[in-house]
Design an enzyme around this catalytic site. Structure first.
Site, PDB file in Angstrom:
ATOM      1  N   HIS A 174       8.266  32.604  64.737  1.00 55.20           N
ATOM      2  CA  HIS A 174       9.031  31.411  64.334  1.00 55.20           C
ATOM      3  C   HIS A 174      10.472  31.877  64.077  1.00 55.20           C
ATOM      4  O   HIS A 174      10.686  32.985  63.559  1.00 55.20           O
ATOM      5  CB  HIS A 174       8.511  30.835  63.007  1.00 55.20           C
ATOM      6  CG  HIS A 174       7.353  29.903  63.120  1.00 55.20           C
ATOM      7  ND1 HIS A 174       6.302  29.924  62.220  1.00 55.20           N
ATOM      8  CD2 HIS A 174       7.072  28.899  63.987  1.00 55.20           C
ATOM      9  CE1 HIS A 174       5.426  28.984  62.541  1.00 55.20           C
ATOM     10  NE2 HIS A 174       5.872  28.345  63.618  1.00 55.20           N
ATOM     11  N   CYS A 275       8.805  30.216  54.765  1.00 53.82           N
ATOM     12  CA  CYS A 275       7.672  29.460  55.319  1.00 53.82           C
ATOM     13  C   CYS A 275       7.085  28.501  54.284  1.00 53.82           C
ATOM     14  O   CYS A 275       6.555  27.454  54.647  1.00 53.82           O
ATOM     15  CB  CYS A 275       6.564  30.404  55.762  1.00 53.82           C
ATOM     16  SG  CYS A 275       7.029  31.562  57.027  1.00 53.82           S
TER      17      CYS A 275
HETATM   18  N1  ARG Z   1      -0.275  31.154  59.802  1.00 57.54           N
HETATM   19  C1  ARG Z   1       0.849  30.289  60.029  1.00 57.54           C
HETATM   20  C2  ARG Z   1       1.069  30.100  61.518  1.00 57.54           C
HETATM   21  O1  ARG Z   1       0.868  31.016  62.262  1.00 57.54           O
HETATM   22  C3  ARG Z   1       2.080  30.850  59.377  1.00 57.54           C
HETATM   23  C4  ARG Z   1       3.267  29.953  59.468  1.00 57.54           C
HETATM   24  C5  ARG Z   1       4.532  30.542  58.901  1.00 57.54           C
HETATM   25  N2  ARG Z   1       5.524  29.593  58.795  1.00 57.54           N
HETATM   26  C6  ARG Z   1       6.820  29.768  59.112  1.00 57.54           C
HETATM   27  N3  ARG Z   1       7.652  28.843  58.869  1.00 57.54           N
HETATM   28  N4  ARG Z   1       7.238  30.865  59.707  1.00 57.54           N
HETATM   29  O2  ARG Z   1       1.404  29.026  61.964  1.00 57.54           O
END
Ligand code: ARG
Length: 285
Positions: A174, A275
């Site tokens: 991300h 996150c």
């Molecule tokens: N386990 C989640 C996923 O893979 C973690 C999300 C993390 N969020 C972020 N904004 N980077 O989607």
């Protein structure tokens, strides 16, 4: 700290955030390289660490709204993926993986009952995980989750320039794991300070970042690898991982106040401070 007499005044801007207490946190599937379902997780520890972040925001004058985490949706704690909100309009996520898809309706419902205009997306996108407001422009990640079509969709929706950035390292899937905007509010046309991990991007995106953000902080691989860039900032206080020691020194050198919060348990799901934090930008913020 350096003897920089040019050090700018850093003023905090009151933020409004959406968070979700991780009462049902666990790692029961794997959709990023940090997640290992066979390893144990400690929900009470996740809640306690999350609470420290919540308390830090409140203690520094920010407003935090809460959405209940639904049982069976362990990743809902990562509210950054719950939308992308500017001027009271909430663009809803359309998650890439089936495991997270039921979250969209819950976030949409929350926005609708809290006075936001809800905009349903046509294209796959993971909200503020991949979209970061940087001054007048939106920085948008692609490569792992949000699609190019979603970048066009938000450009039209918000009427802003969208700079697409290609992520190439699966650990940084991300945009908010590889880039952080340290000034949430700047004068029109001014360049906000951003920080990023150069190795997380392809050459073209690195070039674009260098051209558009010549004053950026470049973070080391070591600090990136401990999710140092997954940080939040009010323009004065920067909330970041205690493990990102080099980045802590860099932000302090630029006149920010580092506030360290350890979310090691939530890192087992591949998430950190940013996150767990979604910016709620109203009509006037
Ligand atoms: N386990 C989640 C996923 O893979 C973690 C999300 C993390 N969020 C972020 N904004 N980077 O989607």
């Amino acid at each position: 700290m350096s003897q920089n007499t040019q050090m700018p005044e850093r003023s905090p801007h009151r933020r409004r955030y959406l968070m979700s207490r991780p009462e049902h946190f666990t790692v029961s599937y794997s959709i990023n390289p940090w997640m290992h379902p066979a390893d144990p997780t400690d929900t009470a520890k996740a809640v306690a660490q999350w609470q420290a972040l919540y308390d830090a925001y409140i203690g520094l004058g920010h407003e935090v709204e809460l959405i209940d985490q639904a049982p069976g949706l362990p990743d809902m704690v990562y509210t950054a993926n719950g939308g992308f909100v500017i001027d009271g309009r909430a663009y809803i996520p359309k998650f890439r993986y089936a495991e997270r898809q039921p979250e969209s309706a819950l976030f949409a419902e929350w926005f609708a009952s809290n006075g936001f205009e809800v905009v349903e997306p046509e294209y796959t996108n993971e909200g503020e995980g991949d979209f970061l407001l940087a001054g007048d422009a939106i920085l948008a990640g692609r490569g792992f989750r949000s699609t190019d079509d979603s970048h066009r969709e938000i450009a039209d929706l918000f009427g802003r320039e969208v700079l697409s950035l290609t992520l190439v390292d699966p650990r940084f899937y991300h945009l908010d794991t590889a880039l952080s905007v340290l000034d949430p509010v700047v004068a029109p046309g001014a360049e906000p300070t951003i920080a990023y991990l150069p190795g997380a991007f392809d050459d073209e995106s690195r070039g674009l970042l260098e051209e558009r953000f010549p004053g950026a902080i470049r973070v080391s691989d070591e600090d990136g690898a401990v999710f140092g860039l997954n940080s939040a900032s009010d323009g004065h206080n920067v909330f970041l991982s205690p493990r990102a020691t080099g980045f802590i020194a860099q932000v302090a050198e630029r006149g920010y106040n580092p506030v360290t919060i350890d979310l090691s348990e939530l890192l087992l799901g591949g998430g950190g401070i940013k996150c767990c934090t979604l910016e709620l930008r109203g009509a006037s913020s």
